[in-house]
Motif scaffolding. Structure first.
Motif, PDB file in Angstrom:
ATOM      1  N   HIS A 192      26.621  40.749  30.793  1.00  0.00           N
ATOM      2  CA  HIS A 192      27.169  39.884  31.838  1.00  0.00           C
ATOM      3  C   HIS A 192      28.678  40.105  31.975  1.00  0.00           C
ATOM      4  CE1 HIS A 192      23.273  37.912  31.794  1.00  0.00           C
ATOM      5  NE2 HIS A 192      23.641  37.144  32.808  1.00  0.00           N
ATOM      6  N   GLY A 193      29.332  40.342  30.843  1.00  0.00           N
ATOM      7  CA  GLY A 193      30.754  40.646  30.905  1.00  0.00           C
ATOM      8  C   GLY A 193      31.036  41.962  31.593  1.00  0.00           C
ATOM      9  N   LEU A 194      30.239  42.978  31.300  1.00  0.00           N
ATOM     10  CA  LEU A 194      30.428  44.291  31.915  1.00  0.00           C
ATOM     11  C   LEU A 194      30.240  44.251  33.421  1.00  0.00           C
ATOM     12  CD1 LEU A 194      28.640  46.748  29.431  1.00  0.00           C
ATOM     13  CD2 LEU A 194      31.075  46.764  30.051  1.00  0.00           C
ATOM     14  N   ILE A 195      29.234  43.512  33.887  1.00  0.00           N
ATOM     15  CA  ILE A 195      28.987  43.515  35.332  1.00  0.00           C
ATOM     16  C   ILE A 195      30.074  42.746  36.078  1.00  0.00           C
ATOM     17  CG2 ILE A 195      27.445  41.496  35.410  1.00  0.00           C
ATOM     18  CD1 ILE A 195      25.766  43.146  37.456  1.00  0.00           C
ATOM     19  N   VAL A 196      30.571  41.656  35.494  1.00  0.00           N
ATOM     20  CA  VAL A 196      31.666  40.927  36.138  1.00  0.00           C
ATOM     21  C   VAL A 196      32.935  41.773  36.137  1.00  0.00           C
ATOM     22  CG1 VAL A 196      33.195  38.925  35.937  1.00  0.00           C
ATOM     23  CG2 VAL A 196      30.718  38.639  35.684  1.00  0.00           C
ATOM     24  N   TRP A 197      33.220  42.418  35.025  1.00  0.00           N
ATOM     25  CA  TRP A 197      34.396  43.295  34.928  1.00  0.00           C
ATOM     26  C   TRP A 197      34.320  44.395  35.986  1.00  0.00           C
ATOM     27  CZ3 TRP A 197      34.749  48.522  33.981  1.00  0.00           C
ATOM     28  CH2 TRP A 197      36.010  49.014  33.649  1.00  0.00           C
ATOM     29  N   GLY A 198      33.156  45.017  36.123  1.00  0.00           N
ATOM     30  CA  GLY A 198      33.003  46.068  37.119  1.00  0.00           C
ATOM     31  C   GLY A 198      33.116  45.527  38.533  1.00  0.00           C
ATOM     32  N   GLY A 199      32.553  44.334  38.776  1.00  0.00           N
ATOM     33  CA  GLY A 199      32.647  43.735  40.092  1.00  0.00           C
ATOM     34  C   GLY A 199      34.083  43.436  40.483  1.00  0.00           C
ATOM     35  N   ILE A 200      34.886  42.986  39.538  1.00  0.00           N
ATOM     36  CA  ILE A 200      36.296  42.713  39.816  1.00  0.00           C
ATOM     37  C   ILE A 200      37.027  44.004  40.163  1.00  0.00           C
ATOM     38  CG2 ILE A 200      38.469  41.975  38.749  1.00  0.00           C
ATOM     39  CD1 ILE A 200      36.830  39.823  37.281  1.00  0.00           C
ATOM     40  N   HIS A 201      36.704  45.088  39.486  1.00  0.00           N
ATOM     41  CA  HIS A 201      37.297  46.374  39.833  1.00  0.00           C
ATOM     42  C   HIS A 201      36.866  46.825  41.230  1.00  0.00           C
ATOM     43  CE1 HIS A 201      38.832  46.657  35.795  1.00  0.00           C
ATOM     44  NE2 HIS A 201      39.339  47.848  36.050  1.00  0.00           N
ATOM     45  N   ASP A 202      35.611  46.565  41.586  1.00  0.00           N
ATOM     46  CA  ASP A 202      35.165  46.878  42.948  1.00  0.00           C
ATOM     47  C   ASP A 202      35.977  46.091  43.979  1.00  0.00           C
ATOM     48  OD1 ASP A 202      33.221  48.603  42.011  1.00  0.00           O
ATOM     49  OD2 ASP A 202      31.562  47.190  42.261  1.00  0.00           O
ATOM     50  N   ILE A 203      36.218  44.823  43.696  1.00  0.00           N
ATOM     51  CA  ILE A 203      37.014  43.989  44.601  1.00  0.00           C
ATOM     52  C   ILE A 203      38.417  44.559  44.762  1.00  0.00           C
ATOM     53  CG2 ILE A 203      38.113  41.722  44.843  1.00  0.00           C
ATOM     54  CD1 ILE A 203      35.584  40.541  43.496  1.00  0.00           C
ATOM     55  N   GLN A 204      39.007  45.007  43.650  1.00  0.00           N
ATOM     56  CA  GLN A 204      40.342  45.598  43.708  1.00  0.00           C
ATOM     57  C   GLN A 204      40.378  46.821  44.622  1.00  0.00           C
ATOM     58  OE1 GLN A 204      43.245  44.765  42.864  1.00  0.00           O
ATOM     59  NE2 GLN A 204      44.384  46.702  42.982  1.00  0.00           N
ATOM     60  N   ARG A 205      39.250  47.525  44.704  1.00  0.00           N
ATOM     61  CA  ARG A 205      39.175  48.710  45.577  1.00  0.00           C
ATOM     62  C   ARG A 205      38.803  48.347  47.013  1.00  0.00           C
ATOM     63  NH1 ARG A 205      36.125  53.391  42.092  1.00  0.00           N
ATOM     64  NH2 ARG A 205      36.978  54.702  43.765  1.00  0.00           N
TER      65      ARG A 205
END
Length: 203
Positions: free
Chosen positions: A121-134
């Motif tokens: 769950h931490g990995l998917i949220v972390w990745g989603g936040i990086h997607d938002i940054q892009r």
């Protein structure tokens, strides 16, 4: 495919492969070794702090292991552009420790825990936040979808089917604190890593 692109793909896959390898190794370890690794609240409070980390790599049965390993692979497909082996493993350790700390300090009813699901769950949220940054809308969907799932579980959503599959109650609090950890780590990177772009992608 160029050699540089091939190297990037291999490097991005190495961290998840190591994580899967550790989970498989822990699963097939003798019972006395597994007993030393499990998240056990009482033993942690007695000073066995390594269990905050190691408990995440254990699983209750083969179904549990395979499901979580498959999830690791899916997250690699989604966010492999952000992964490099050393940074990914550092991220895994941070997420595992923060999730374990969340359970220890804020979920005293959880006396034991095993599995990668909190960390995932931490990995998917972390990745989603990086997607938002892009600037990718999918990042918002990932973060909001994960938040909705966690809220649904916390407010009494039925997890009996998953519990039957893994042979144990679903650790919904691990999902909660894992997701919180996934949101916290980008902020920690900003403060201590010299900026948002100094992510696991660079290591």
């Amino acid at each position: 495919m160029s050699y540089s692109l091939m190297f990037e793909k291999v490097s991005s896959a190495l961290g998840p492969l190591i994580l899967i390898g550790l989970a498989v190794l822990a699963f097939f370890s003798p019972d006395n070794i597994r007993e030393l690794l499990i998240y056990d609240r009482g033993r942690i409070l007695s000073g066995e702090f390594w269990r905050l980390l190691t408990g995440h790599f254990l699983h209750t049965n083969l179904n549990h292991l395979l499901l979580n390993c498959a999830a690791v692979a899916v997250l690699w497909v989604l966010h492999s552009d952000y992964y490099r082996a050393l940074g990914y493993l550092l991220l895994v350790v941070l997420l595992a420790l923060l999730t374990g700390a969340g359970l220890l300090f804020f979920s005293p009813s959880v006396s034991w825990y095993v599995g990668l699901s909190g960390l995932l769950h931490g990995l998917i949220v972390w990745g989603g936040i990086h997607d938002i940054q892009r600037g990718w809308m999918t990042g918002y969907l990932i973060v909001l979808g994960t938040a909705g799932k966690v809220a649904w579980e916390q407010f009494g959503g039925d997890t009996s089917a998953a519990a039957a599959l893994i042979g144990a109650p679903v650790a919904i609090d691990a999902h909660l604190w894992g997701a919180v950890a996934g949101a916290l780590v980008p902020g920690l990177w900003l403060v201590f890593g010299g900026g948002w772009r100094r992510s696991v992608r660079q290591y």
